[in-house]
Enzyme design. Structure first.
Site, PDB file in Angstrom:
ATOM      1  N   GLU A 171      20.633  30.325 -62.666  1.00  0.00           N
ATOM      2  CA  GLU A 171      21.383  31.078 -61.664  1.00  0.00           C
ATOM      3  C   GLU A 171      21.059  32.549 -61.859  1.00  0.00           C
ATOM      4  O   GLU A 171      20.359  32.923 -62.802  1.00  0.00           O
ATOM      5  CB  GLU A 171      22.897  30.840 -61.778  1.00  0.00           C
ATOM      6  CG  GLU A 171      23.511  31.351 -63.065  1.00  0.00           C
ATOM      7  CD  GLU A 171      25.036  31.242 -63.107  1.00  0.00           C
ATOM      8  OE1 GLU A 171      25.683  31.178 -62.045  1.00  0.00           O
ATOM      9  OE2 GLU A 171      25.574  31.233 -64.231  1.00  0.00           O
TER      10      GLU A 171
ATOM     11  N   HIS B 259      40.372  38.350 -85.012  1.00  0.00           N
ATOM     12  CA  HIS B 259      39.641  37.470 -84.093  1.00  0.00           C
ATOM     13  C   HIS B 259      40.496  36.332 -83.561  1.00  0.00           C
ATOM     14  O   HIS B 259      40.410  35.986 -82.386  1.00  0.00           O
ATOM     15  CB  HIS B 259      38.399  36.891 -84.781  1.00  0.00           C
ATOM     16  CG  HIS B 259      37.307  37.897 -84.988  1.00  0.00           C
ATOM     17  ND1 HIS B 259      37.459  38.994 -85.798  1.00  0.00           N
ATOM     18  CD2 HIS B 259      36.067  37.965 -84.474  1.00  0.00           C
ATOM     19  CE1 HIS B 259      36.336  39.701 -85.788  1.00  0.00           C
ATOM     20  NE2 HIS B 259      35.474  39.105 -84.983  1.00  0.00           N
TER      21      HIS B 259
ATOM     22  N   LYS C  61      34.517  32.087 -66.062  1.00  0.00           N
ATOM     23  CA  LYS C  61      34.176  33.417 -65.539  1.00  0.00           C
ATOM     24  C   LYS C  61      34.720  34.468 -66.497  1.00  0.00           C
ATOM     25  O   LYS C  61      35.712  35.156 -66.225  1.00  0.00           O
ATOM     26  CB  LYS C  61      34.708  33.591 -64.110  1.00  0.00           C
ATOM     27  CG  LYS C  61      33.983  34.680 -63.334  1.00  0.00           C
ATOM     28  CD  LYS C  61      34.190  34.527 -61.841  1.00  0.00           C
ATOM     29  CE  LYS C  61      33.711  35.707 -61.028  1.00  0.00           C
ATOM     30  NZ  LYS C  61      32.290  36.026 -61.147  1.00  0.00           N
TER      31      LYS C  61
ATOM     32  N   ARG D  23      39.970  28.870 -59.483  1.00  0.00           N
ATOM     33  CA  ARG D  23      38.961  29.099 -60.513  1.00  0.00           C
ATOM     34  C   ARG D  23      39.508  30.011 -61.601  1.00  0.00           C
ATOM     35  O   ARG D  23      39.215  29.824 -62.789  1.00  0.00           O
ATOM     36  CB  ARG D  23      37.683  29.675 -59.901  1.00  0.00           C
ATOM     37  CG  ARG D  23      36.538  29.736 -60.894  1.00  0.00           C
ATOM     38  CD  ARG D  23      35.228  30.128 -60.260  1.00  0.00           C
ATOM     39  NE  ARG D  23      35.268  31.480 -59.738  1.00  0.00           N
ATOM     40  CZ  ARG D  23      34.283  32.038 -59.028  1.00  0.00           C
ATOM     41  NH1 ARG D  23      33.188  31.342 -58.758  1.00  0.00           N
ATOM     42  NH2 ARG D  23      34.376  33.268 -58.581  1.00  0.00           N
TER      43      ARG D  23
ATOM     44  N   TYR E 110      37.691  37.096 -65.238  1.00  0.00           N
ATOM     45  CA  TYR E 110      37.802  37.925 -64.047  1.00  0.00           C
ATOM     46  C   TYR E 110      37.511  37.103 -62.802  1.00  0.00           C
ATOM     47  O   TYR E 110      37.042  35.968 -62.897  1.00  0.00           O
ATOM     48  CB  TYR E 110      36.870  39.141 -64.135  1.00  0.00           C
ATOM     49  CG  TYR E 110      35.393  38.842 -63.929  1.00  0.00           C
ATOM     50  CD1 TYR E 110      34.650  38.176 -64.897  1.00  0.00           C
ATOM     51  CD2 TYR E 110      34.738  39.228 -62.764  1.00  0.00           C
ATOM     52  CE1 TYR E 110      33.301  37.919 -64.703  1.00  0.00           C
ATOM     53  CE2 TYR E 110      33.385  38.967 -62.560  1.00  0.00           C
ATOM     54  CZ  TYR E 110      32.674  38.313 -63.538  1.00  0.00           C
ATOM     55  OH  TYR E 110      31.347  38.041 -63.347  1.00  0.00           O
TER      56      TYR E 110
ATOM     57  N   ARG F 247      43.915  44.146 -84.131  1.00  0.00           N
ATOM     58  CA  ARG F 247      42.622  43.464 -84.077  1.00  0.00           C
ATOM     59  C   ARG F 247      42.509  42.365 -85.126  1.00  0.00           C
ATOM     60  O   ARG F 247      42.619  42.614 -86.331  1.00  0.00           O
ATOM     61  CB  ARG F 247      41.481  44.471 -84.247  1.00  0.00           C
ATOM     62  CG  ARG F 247      40.110  43.851 -83.966  1.00  0.00           C
ATOM     63  CD  ARG F 247      39.003  44.897 -84.008  1.00  0.00           C
ATOM     64  NE  ARG F 247      37.728  44.292 -83.618  1.00  0.00           N
ATOM     65  CZ  ARG F 247      36.981  43.537 -84.427  1.00  0.00           C
ATOM     66  NH1 ARG F 247      37.379  43.317 -85.668  1.00  0.00           N
ATOM     67  NH2 ARG F 247      35.843  43.015 -83.983  1.00  0.00           N
TER      68      ARG F 247
ATOM     69  N   LEU G  99      27.951  29.186 -63.176  1.00  0.00           N
ATOM     70  CA  LEU G  99      29.271  29.453 -62.626  1.00  0.00           C
ATOM     71  C   LEU G  99      29.328  28.756 -61.264  1.00  0.00           C
ATOM     72  O   LEU G  99      28.414  28.900 -60.446  1.00  0.00           O
ATOM     73  CB  LEU G  99      29.499  30.956 -62.435  1.00  0.00           C
ATOM     74  CG  LEU G  99      30.898  31.249 -61.884  1.00  0.00           C
ATOM     75  CD1 LEU G  99      31.950  31.088 -62.972  1.00  0.00           C
ATOM     76  CD2 LEU G  99      30.979  32.622 -61.267  1.00  0.00           C
TER      77      LEU G  99
END
Ligand code: PDD
Length: 285
Positions: A182, A102, A149, A52, A33, A100, A207
């Site tokens: 962080e 993995h 991220k 990014r 995201y 589904r 990040l």
């Protein structure tokens, strides 16, 4: 005003904005995201946020599903349809919908793309900044690739809630050596008694905040000395000032860490200056 979300190629009313139950973002947190600030109706540091995003996607081997030009139009259209003047645009891209399993889905599975945007109450944010925020510390328990991220944010969620439960606004992850890594949704900074601005160097353990990157230019302009190194919690207690940075909070003064006041317990002058001047250095498009 009714809100609109962009979901996989369509603009839909926010209340009806849904993804499939087998979206891998939902099943595995298999996605990334971005959060980009909107100011005066314009995107702040879009270029860096998109760089990014491409990096995060690349690290997870998810193909960017459209050109940056086309995606820029989606971002602007979402901002426009939601009449966002000052706020944020949120972008999420996942590995798409598949039965589904993995391991990666079959080649050709289309990544999922969601964009939302909303206004922030700027006056309320300024009020918070004028008072400063309290921070707690929590042990680091995230995976070693938080430079990506990723939407896999459970430790961050729990850390933020721990802060909330203790009347604080942010939680700083701390490693076994008692150094600050962080925040749960921000980068962490202190200003030492001899006016050095200290923040942890870039690595896979943090990040690389876009706000952090731009702030380095603001610091240079203000003639402030930067010391990119890890700092301990005890150093933070003894700091002249402390603050956090993120796209949604810009520079937010920290006035209290684990119930101990920082400096005189009021937002620091340098932090407040940096907050005020930040947008002179950010790219606005
Ligand atoms: N958070 N570190 C973490 C863990 C973050 O989640 C964020 C941003 C940052 C600061 O990055 P930037 O300056 O690019 O916003 C650092 C966003 C705002 C969020 O999760 O909402």
């Amino acid at each position: 005003m009714s809100r609109t979300a962009y979901v996989n190629g369509r603009y839909v009313p926010h209340r009806d904005a849904c993804v499939h139950v087998e979206d891998r973002g939902y099943q595995f947190a298999d996605g990334v995201y971005e959060v980009c600030e909107i100011r005066g109706g314009r995107l702040v540091d879009e270029r860096r946020h998109m760089q990014r995003l491409l990096r995060s996607l690349g690290e997870l081997r998810i193909a960017m599903p459209m050109t940056l030009e086309a995606f820029g139009l989606v971002l602007r259209e979402t901002v426009r349809r939601n009449r966002v003047r000052d706020g944020i645009v949120y972008v999420q891209m996942t590995r798409g919908v598949a039965r589904r399993d993995h391991a990666f889905p079959p080649a050709g599975t289309r990544p999922g793309v969601v964009v939302t945007a909303r206004n922030h109450d700027l006056a309320a944010a300024e009020r918070v900044a004028s008072e400063g925020i309290a921070v707690i510390t929590v042990p680091e328990n995230r995976w070693p690739r938080v430079d990506i991220k990723s939407v896999s944010l459970l430790p961050n969620v729990l850390a933020k809630q721990a802060a909330r439960d203790q009347g604080a606004k942010e939680a700083w992850f701390v490693d076994a050596d008692d150094t600050v890594i962080e925040g749960s949704s921000s980068n962490a900074w202190i200003i030492t008694a001899d006016r050095k601005v200290v923040t942890r160097p870039v690595s896979n353990a943090i990040l690389r905040g876009i706000t952090r990157t731009v702030l380095l230019e603001v610091l240079a302009d203000h003639g402030l000395e930067l010391d990119e190194r890890a700092f301990t919690v005890s150093e933070a207690y003894a700091a002249r000032e402390a603050f956090v940075t993120s796209a949604s909070q810009i520079v937010m003064p920290v006035v209290c860490i684990n119930d101990r006041p920082i400096g005189n317990g009021m937002p620091g002058l340098v932090s407040s200056d940096l907050r005020r001047d930040f947008h002179r250095f950010a790219e606005v498009g």
